[in-house]
Scaffold this active site. Structure first.
Site, PDB file in Angstrom:
ATOM      1  N   ASP A 166     -10.068  -4.560  -4.550  1.00  0.00           N
ATOM      2  CA  ASP A 166      -9.487  -3.710  -3.503  1.00  0.00           C
ATOM      3  C   ASP A 166     -10.359  -2.469  -3.323  1.00  0.00           C
ATOM      4  O   ASP A 166     -10.521  -1.679  -4.253  1.00  0.00           O
ATOM      5  CB  ASP A 166      -8.067  -3.307  -3.918  1.00  0.00           C
TER       6      ASP A 166
ATOM      7  N   HIS B 156      -8.009  -5.278  -0.012  1.00  0.00           N
ATOM      8  CA  HIS B 156      -6.782  -4.555   0.335  1.00  0.00           C
ATOM      9  C   HIS B 156      -6.045  -5.347   1.403  1.00  0.00           C
ATOM     10  O   HIS B 156      -6.028  -4.996   2.584  1.00  0.00           O
ATOM     11  CB  HIS B 156      -7.121  -3.143   0.833  1.00  0.00           C
TER      12      HIS B 156
ATOM     13  N   SER C 259       0.831  -1.198   0.000  1.00  0.00           N
ATOM     14  CA  SER C 259       0.000   0.000   0.000  1.00  0.00           C
ATOM     15  C   SER C 259       0.871   1.256   0.000  1.00  0.00           C
ATOM     16  O   SER C 259       1.673   1.466  -0.909  1.00  0.00           O
ATOM     17  CB  SER C 259      -0.966  -0.044   1.191  1.00  0.00           C
TER      18      SER C 259
END
Length: 329
Positions: A276, A308, A223
């Site tokens: 996601d 995610h 991320s």
């Protein structure tokens, strides 16, 4: 005393698991909203739970009684414990303490908490530096990397300093730089990104001083951490062994290709889940398109049904990538 520490550790693990599960429920709630009306509430909660997990883990570490360099975890059956606080199964407690306590007791340096390190169990000839996502700490990824570790590789998982994050209504949490939006083309914290990149590049230099050349170092992250790994790699003239970007994006993308300083031929593994709800799959695909125009050795993998987060298949792909790019020497 040891029994008390064991109970405290179990409590922290329970809360960690609870927060992890509940954050996934919140993410599902966000995904289920067709127009994502709840983004302003649910998204901060997802990241805030990550901050709670890191804070509780940090509080437990500080409660450990330390000798000389710092704190040390012991348990009834260390051989069955998952590697924690940088420990490696199979090493003695005293050896583990000497190897890792200086990394684990929270003495800040330049506002950064000392990184979690999983040492090589054999001759150290390569290093992986892996950066966590927003609201997390280096501990969770040190666990995951311990599961796929190779004996000649050292794994370093730094923790970002806490700062107010604009996208989360100013809540303080571990963050590599400020985030204003996750939308494509939105405002970015240019100064913060460059400052964080300088910190990461300094970690590469430290490994070089320890005898590991840059072309035996892989830089990666998840991320926000993956975003920083990409930016740090492309603005660094030293060649790396590889780059890993999980559920991520390329920050300050408009500064490229003019801002490229190196690593255009470095192997890149980019992975993204197709549902996601935080860093949208569309962002992953646009990042793929940008990287493909700048880099000659880029691989993009899609994981159907993954949100995610990570998955067993993704971690296997990461392991295969590391085995290929960082073979024993």
């Amino acid at each position: 005393r040891l029994q008390t520490e064991e109970r405290e550790h179990r409590f922290v693990v329970f809360v960690d698991i609870f927060c992890s599960i509940f954050s996934k429920i919140l993410a599902l709630r966000l995904l289920s909203s067709p127009v994502r009306r709840n983004t302003g509430i649910v998204l901060p909660c997802v990241f805030l739970l990550g901050s709670v997990r890191g804070s509780l883990s940090g509080s437990w570490r500080k409660s450990c009684a330390g000798e000389e360099e710092g704190c040390e975890q012991t348990g009834a059956n260390p051989a069955r414990q998952r590697p924690h606080q940088g420990s490696v199964a199979g090493t003695s407690t005293s050896t583990t303490s000497r190897q890792f306590s200086r990394f684990m007791c929270g003495n800040a340096m330049s506002s950064h908490i000392d990184p979690v390190t999983v040492s090589a169990t054999g001759k150290h000839t390569a290093t992986v530096i892996f950066l966590h996502g927003l609201g997390d700490t280096g501990h969770s990824w040190s666990y995951a990397l311990s599961e796929i570790r190779q004996p000649h590789i050292k794994y370093i998982c730094p923790t970002a300093p806490k700062m107010p994050v604009t996208i989360n209504e100013g809540y303080e949490m571990p963050s590599w730089f400020d985030l204003f939006t996750l939308n494509i083309g939105g405002r970015e914290d240019e100064a913060g990104i460059k400052k964080a990149a300088a910190f990461v590049q300094g970690m590469v230099e430290e490994e070089e001083k320890a005898g590991i050349p840059s072309n035996r170092i892989v830089l990666g992250g998840f991320s926000q951490g993956g975003a920083l790994a990409l930016y740090s790699s492309f603005t660094m003239p030293k060649p790396l062994a590889g780059i890993i970007a999980l559920s991520s994006w390329l920050p300050l993308h408009q500064s490229f290709p003019d801002g490229l300083k190196g690593n255009t031929e470095t192997p890149i593994l980019q992975c993204h889940g197709d549902i996601d709800p935080v860093v949208m799959y569309e962002i992953g695909k646009k990042t793929k398109a940008a990287l493909s125009t700048m880099c000659s050795n880029h691989t993009f993998k899609t994981y159907p049904g993954m949100m995610h987060s990570s998955s067993a298949q993704e971690m296997q792909d990461v392991k295969d990538f590391l085995n290929k790019e960082l073979p024993p020497v």
